[in-house]
Design an enzyme around this catalytic site. Structure first.
Site, PDB file in Angstrom:
ATOM      1  N   SER A 109       0.835  -1.211   0.000  1.00 46.63           N
ATOM      2  CA  SER A 109       0.000   0.000   0.000  1.00 46.63           C
ATOM      3  C   SER A 109       0.867   1.258   0.000  1.00 46.63           C
ATOM      4  O   SER A 109       1.892   1.321   0.690  1.00 46.63           O
ATOM      5  CB  SER A 109      -0.889   0.035   1.239  1.00 46.63           C
ATOM      6  OG  SER A 109      -1.750  -1.061   1.266  1.00 46.63           O
TER       7      SER A 109
ATOM      8  N   CYS B 162      -6.496  -1.431   7.127  1.00 50.55           N
ATOM      9  CA  CYS B 162      -5.308  -1.733   7.934  1.00 50.55           C
ATOM     10  C   CYS B 162      -5.631  -1.498   9.414  1.00 50.55           C
ATOM     11  O   CYS B 162      -6.074  -0.411   9.782  1.00 50.55           O
ATOM     12  CB  CYS B 162      -4.141  -0.847   7.503  1.00 50.55           C
ATOM     13  SG  CYS B 162      -2.672  -1.145   8.486  1.00 50.55           S
TER      14      CYS B 162
ATOM     15  N   SER C 188      -5.621  -7.904   7.857  1.00 43.53           N
ATOM     16  CA  SER C 188      -5.245  -8.644   9.056  1.00 43.53           C
ATOM     17  C   SER C 188      -6.228  -8.402  10.203  1.00 43.53           C
ATOM     18  O   SER C 188      -6.974  -7.433  10.230  1.00 43.53           O
ATOM     19  CB  SER C 188      -3.802  -8.349   9.463  1.00 43.53           C
ATOM     20  OG  SER C 188      -3.463  -7.036   9.199  1.00 43.53           O
TER      21      SER C 188
HETATM   22  C1  FMN Z   1       4.133  -7.797   6.947  1.00 40.96           C
HETATM   23  C2  FMN Z   1       2.762  -7.523   6.403  1.00 40.96           C
HETATM   24  C3  FMN Z   1       2.519  -6.325   5.736  1.00 40.96           C
HETATM   25  C4  FMN Z   1       1.247  -6.049   5.223  1.00 40.96           C
HETATM   26  N1  FMN Z   1       1.036  -4.872   4.556  1.00 40.96           N
HETATM   27  C5  FMN Z   1      -0.185  -4.617   3.994  1.00 40.96           C
HETATM   28  C6  FMN Z   1      -0.408  -3.437   3.227  1.00 40.96           C
HETATM   29  O1  FMN Z   1       0.477  -2.628   2.997  1.00 40.96           O
HETATM   30  N2  FMN Z   1      -1.669  -3.243   2.736  1.00 40.96           N
HETATM   31  C7  FMN Z   1      -2.704  -4.128   2.922  1.00 40.96           C
HETATM   32  O2  FMN Z   1      -3.809  -3.897   2.439  1.00 40.96           O
HETATM   33  N3  FMN Z   1      -2.495  -5.273   3.622  1.00 40.96           N
HETATM   34  C8  FMN Z   1      -1.276  -5.540   4.146  1.00 40.96           C
HETATM   35  N4  FMN Z   1      -1.068  -6.702   4.843  1.00 40.96           N
HETATM   36  C9  FMN Z   1      -2.193  -7.663   4.977  1.00 40.96           C
HETATM   37  C10 FMN Z   1      -2.116  -8.763   3.912  1.00 40.96           C
HETATM   38  O3  FMN Z   1      -2.206  -8.226   2.604  1.00 40.96           O
HETATM   39  C11 FMN Z   1      -3.239  -9.800   4.112  1.00 40.96           C
HETATM   40  O4  FMN Z   1      -4.502  -9.176   3.976  1.00 40.96           O
HETATM   41  C12 FMN Z   1      -3.171 -10.451   5.492  1.00 40.96           C
HETATM   42  O5  FMN Z   1      -1.840 -10.638   5.896  1.00 40.96           O
HETATM   43  C13 FMN Z   1      -3.881 -11.816   5.489  1.00 40.96           C
HETATM   44  O6  FMN Z   1      -3.308 -12.682   4.533  1.00 40.96           O
HETATM   45  P1  FMN Z   1      -2.137 -13.759   4.874  1.00 40.96           P
HETATM   46  O7  FMN Z   1      -2.614 -14.531   6.055  1.00 40.96           O
HETATM   47  O8  FMN Z   1      -1.991 -14.582   3.620  1.00 40.96           O
HETATM   48  O9  FMN Z   1      -0.916 -12.963   5.178  1.00 40.96           O
HETATM   49  C14 FMN Z   1       0.193  -7.001   5.374  1.00 40.96           C
HETATM   50  C15 FMN Z   1       0.444  -8.196   6.058  1.00 40.96           C
HETATM   51  C16 FMN Z   1       1.705  -8.472   6.561  1.00 40.96           C
HETATM   52  C17 FMN Z   1       1.939  -9.792   7.270  1.00 40.96           C
END
Ligand code: FMN
Length: 305
Positions: free
Chosen positions: A44, A127, A192
């Site tokens: 993002s 977020c 998250s």
């Molecule tokens: C280190 C990290 C950074 C993230 N940065 C963003 C971000 O910049 N924008 C966003 O919409 N989601 C962000 N997320 C959320 C992920 O895109 C995703 O929605 C969330 O982690 C659930 O998916 P996962 O379990 O496969 O990680 C981030 C997640 C992690 C772990």
């Protein structure tokens, strides 16, 4: 078998890189494309550069991680240069820019400045550890969500708008319907969970500098699945399912719940970028062995059995 065309994007498979993991530089995004991702969602970004929170910003938990990166980004002009570098991969691997802001004007300005270099926008209104006025402060409120989405939709006519929602609400379907009514072309569920907390057992100090952070990884899968399942019942636009996907069985659960596209984040940290090819191959084999000719035949299956 996994080929699909959605939001004007021709995809070799439905597995996208999720925002925030390896989506910061053009070289890391190209590497993920080479590893077999069907599409990319960038980290993002907004207008101004943002350092995010100080380290430590990520800590392991059982079944995932907690992060409080805090929407760190180099700002729209630097990001635009990274996006230009992705031009050469976009015919095979479409690129969705994840953008954030704290007002209609900011969202529209970021979108205007980058719309020529992306295949869609994903509006991050979800977020859980963003500064006040950003992220889930917007996405917890159906009216605010509606006004942000409809302004970006009015400003950007020919680039699809995906809206990424937070699970940290009483009823996600209310927010999903607000986004759809405002003109969203698709939804991403979920950002998250939490926020959550980890404490150093020896010192008693919270481990993350920001104290709290968003929970991600396999442990949030049941919550993400619930959100996709409930939302699929009430909207007519495509859903990206994301939250804890680590293998083809997880991917199938999301597809059965109603996701036509998927995103993978945290599991890349454990399995490496080859996770995209592994899940694609396993999904193709599963479809073939079970007599399906295309993934679209099983989207929302749980609602029909
Ligand atoms: C280190 C990290 C950074 C993230 N940065 C963003 C971000 O910049 N924008 C966003 O919409 N989601 C962000 N997320 C959320 C992920 O895109 C995703 O929605 C969330 O982690 C659930 O998916 P996962 O379990 O496969 O990680 C981030 C997640 C992690 C772990």
């Amino acid at each position: 078998m996994l080929e699909t065309e959605i939001l004007g994007m021709k995809l070799s498979n439905p597995l996208f890189l999720a925002a925030g993991i390896l989506g910061t530089t053009s070289s890391s995004m190209k590497m993920v494309a080479r590893a077999g991702a069907g599409g990319i969602v960038t980290k993002s970004f907004s207008i101004e550069p943002n350092d995010g929170y100080e380290n430590p910003t990520i800590v392991k938990i059982e079944g995932g991680v907690i992060n409080s990166v805090g929407l760190a980004s180099p700002g729209v002009e630097a990001k635009k240069e990274e996006l230009k570098e992705l031009d050469e991969i976009r015919d095979k691997t479409p690129v969705i820019a994840s953008i954030y802001g704290n007002s209609e004007e900011v969202f529209c300005d970021v979108a205007e400045r980058t719309k020529d270099y992306v295949d869609a926008f994903e509006l991050n209104v979800s977020c859980p550890h963003a500064q006040c006025g950003f992220g889930s402060n917007i996405g917890e409120d159906p009216d605010l969500t509606h006004s942000i989405v409809s302004s970006v939709k009015d400003a950007i006519k020919d680039v699809p708008i995906v809206v990424k929602l937070t699970p940290n609400v009483t009823d996600i379907t209310e927010i999903a319907k607000a986004a759809e009514t405002a003109g969203a072309d698709a939804l991403t569920l979920i950002n998250s969970v939490g926020p959550g907390l980890r404490i150093d057992y020896q010192t008693g100090k919270p481990i993350l500098n920001n104290v709290l952070g968003g929970i991600a990884g396999p442990m949030i899968k049941p919550i993400a699945l619930k959100c996709v399942y409930q939302t699929y019942k009430v909207v007519d636009i495509p859903i990206f399912g994301v939250g804890g996907i680590k293998d083809y069985k997880d991917a199938l659960e999301f597809i059965y719940a109603g996701a036509s596209l998927l995103q993978i984040g945290t599991s890349i940290m454990y399995e490496g970028p080859e996770i995209f090819k592994n899940i694609s191959d396993d999904l193709s084999n599963f479809l073939e062995e079970n007599g399906y000719s295309n993934i679209s035949e099983i989207v929302g299956l749980s609602h029909r059995v």
